[in-house]
Design a protein around this motif. Structure first.
Motif, PDB file in Angstrom:
ATOM      1  N   PRO A  44      38.430  38.283  46.364  1.00  0.00           N
ATOM      2  CA  PRO A  44      39.193  38.589  45.144  1.00  0.00           C
ATOM      3  C   PRO A  44      38.301  38.553  43.911  1.00  0.00           C
ATOM      4  CG  PRO A  44      39.639  36.344  45.841  1.00  0.00           C
ATOM      5  CD  PRO A  44      38.780  36.954  46.915  1.00  0.00           C
ATOM      6  N   ALA A  45      38.640  39.380  42.929  1.00  0.00           N
ATOM      7  CA  ALA A  45      37.839  39.457  41.708  1.00  0.00           C
ATOM      8  C   ALA A  45      38.129  38.252  40.817  1.00  0.00           C
ATOM      9  CB  ALA A  45      38.147  40.743  40.956  1.00  0.00           C
ATOM     10  N   PRO A  46      37.107  37.518  40.382  1.00  0.00           N
ATOM     11  CA  PRO A  46      37.340  36.366  39.504  1.00  0.00           C
ATOM     12  C   PRO A  46      37.565  36.750  38.049  1.00  0.00           C
ATOM     13  CG  PRO A  46      35.005  36.565  39.985  1.00  0.00           C
ATOM     14  CD  PRO A  46      35.692  37.629  40.791  1.00  0.00           C
ATOM     15  N   THR A  47      37.167  37.977  37.657  1.00  0.00           N
ATOM     16  CA  THR A  47      37.313  38.412  36.264  1.00  0.00           C
ATOM     17  C   THR A  47      37.893  39.820  36.213  1.00  0.00           C
ATOM     18  OG1 THR A  47      35.110  39.439  36.138  1.00  0.00           O
ATOM     19  CG2 THR A  47      35.262  37.071  35.642  1.00  0.00           C
ATOM     20  N   LEU A  48      38.416  40.168  35.049  1.00  0.00           N
ATOM     21  CA  LEU A  48      38.955  41.514  34.852  1.00  0.00           C
ATOM     22  C   LEU A  48      37.869  42.563  34.986  1.00  0.00           C
ATOM     23  CD1 LEU A  48      41.315  43.360  34.107  1.00  0.00           C
ATOM     24  CD2 LEU A  48      40.830  42.908  31.694  1.00  0.00           C
TER      25      LEU A  48
END
Length: 418
Positions: free
Chosen positions: A42-46
């Motif tokens: 999963p992406a930790p940042t936008l």
């Protein structure tokens, strides 16, 4: 004097080619593995969020590139332990990039069973044959994943002003089939955390559905934090009022209207569809929309790349402790009661913006109150997966969304809502 220079240049060129033959394959394999990892990470940042969406939806491209890299690694394999590293990297990258395709059949079977359980085994039987022929023939077409989903001709009118609250011009776009007529109508509401977007969002979907025989109207609304709830709801009401008043010019069949929204747009679509004071709608399609804003404030995804609490405070003006009644009024799940329009809920299983379990709670409450609801959980997909229109999971969602809308809006014995 020039011969040594040419000789040295040739040596440098050969050296460059040799180094490239050593390092370029490593770089390409590293890129393939890096991109493929986002299918499960999963992406930790936008900033990184598009990678999680794109890697999954464009996995056929990734799989093809990784397969080529694997073949090259096998071809160049030398009998040493060090030379097996490229082979293992390519194998891992290929396996990761195949995950969306490998789980597709199971997900499709589950969704097909859900559609038939809720609507009946022959739920398209009352849809005219000419209309059925326009539907996508398969849940996934590999050629479309590499090229694009075919588009028919449509008429488009953009930038029609429908309201001007507080001096803010609100506009809508209209997408219609080539032939003048009155068509079943889809009103689409874009997502963007209630803070961004325009009627131009998701235009590929609007054009596609218009070519399938719908009038599609994409509407705008004012944005938070400058304009807080219920300003957005008021703007959607204003758009629907405008559509009713100008139905002839817009080629809208007011007896056959469905709402479709994505994320925050789905939230607004549900509030409108479940509100007794709005115009009657025949169906609502909810793509990964928030349904219980109080629970959503406390039960956060991990990681939380958008900072959900900041978004909700900007939208509603405070926390659930400060504004409990506002949070309740802004939660679609608060309005569930008997005799609501049929609802299609489309939620990606690994959503890190709106947890799929919230959509499931709405689905169960709709069913418990005797409403018709269909649950489509897209295994392995992330929030906004449909931004890649020809992606693996959007093809699947589009296939069943088309059929749900055809059943609601094009059946000869049209479904009657209360």
């Amino acid at each position: 004097m020039s011969k040594p220079k040419r000789h040295n240049g040739k040596k440098l060129a050969l050296l460059g080619a040799f180094l490239a033959s050593l390092f370029v394959p490593w770089v390409l394999r590293a890129i393939g593995l890096f991109l493929s990892l986002w299918i499960i990470v999963p992406a930790p940042t936008l900033f990184l969020f598009p990678l999680t969406v794109g890697a999954t939806e464009l996995s056929p491209w990734l799989a093809s590139g990784n397969a080529i890299a694997l073949l090259l690694a096998i071809f160049r394999l030398q009998p040493t332990w060090l030379s097996t590293i490229p082979l293992l990297c390519s194998l891992l990258a290929l396996w990761l990039s195949l995950i969306p395709l490998l789980q597709f059949a199971t997900t499709n079977a589950q969704i097909a069973a859900e559609m038939q359980t809720v609507l009946g085994t022959d739920y398209l039987g009352a849809v005219p044959a000419s209309e059925r022929a326009q539907l996508r023939p398969h849940p996934f077409v590999l050629a479309d994943a590499f090229l694009s989903i075919p588009m028919g001709e449509v008429r488009i009118d953009r930038g029609i002003i429908f309201a001007n609250p507080d001096g803010v011009e609100l506009k809508l776009n209209v997408y219609r089939p080539p032939k003048i007529g009155r068509y079943p109508t889809l009103v689409t509401i874009y997502g963007g955390a209630w803070q961004a977007g325009s009627a131009d969002n998701d235009e590929t979907f609007s054009r596609y559905m218009a070519a399938q025989g719908y009038t599609v109207i994409a509407i705008d609304y004012r944005h938070a934090p400058q304009y807080r709830f219920p300003a957005q709801l008021e703007d959607v009401f204003a758009a629907l009022s405008y559509i009713q008043t100008h139905a002839d010019r817009l080629e809208v069949d007011c007896d056959r209207i469905a709402l479709i929204g994505r994320s925050s747009g789905a939230h607004l679509a549900m509030l409108i569809a479940y509100n007794p004071n709005t115009i009657p709608v025949r169906a609502v399609v909810n793509y990964y929309g928030p349904v219980d804003l109080t629970e959503g404030y406390y039960d956060l995804p991990f990681p939380d790349p958008l900072n959900i609490r900041t978004i909700l405070r900007a939208f509603l003006g405070g926390t659930p402790e400060e504004l409990p009644e506002v949070y309740r009024q802004a939660s679609p799940i608060s309005y569930v009661k008997p005799n609501l329009p049929p609802t299609l809920l489309v939620y990606p299983s690994r959503d890190h913006i709106v947890k799929a379990k919230f959509g499931r709670q709405l689905y169960e409450k709709l069913q418990a109150t005797g409403n018709l609801a269909i649950w489509l959980e897209i295994t392995g997909a992330e929030h906004a997966f449909d931004a890649v229109f020809n992606g693996v999971n959007n093809q699947l969602a589009l296939y069943y969304t088309e059929r749900f809308l055809a059943w609601c809006l094009k059946s000869e014995n049209n479904y009657e809502t209360a």
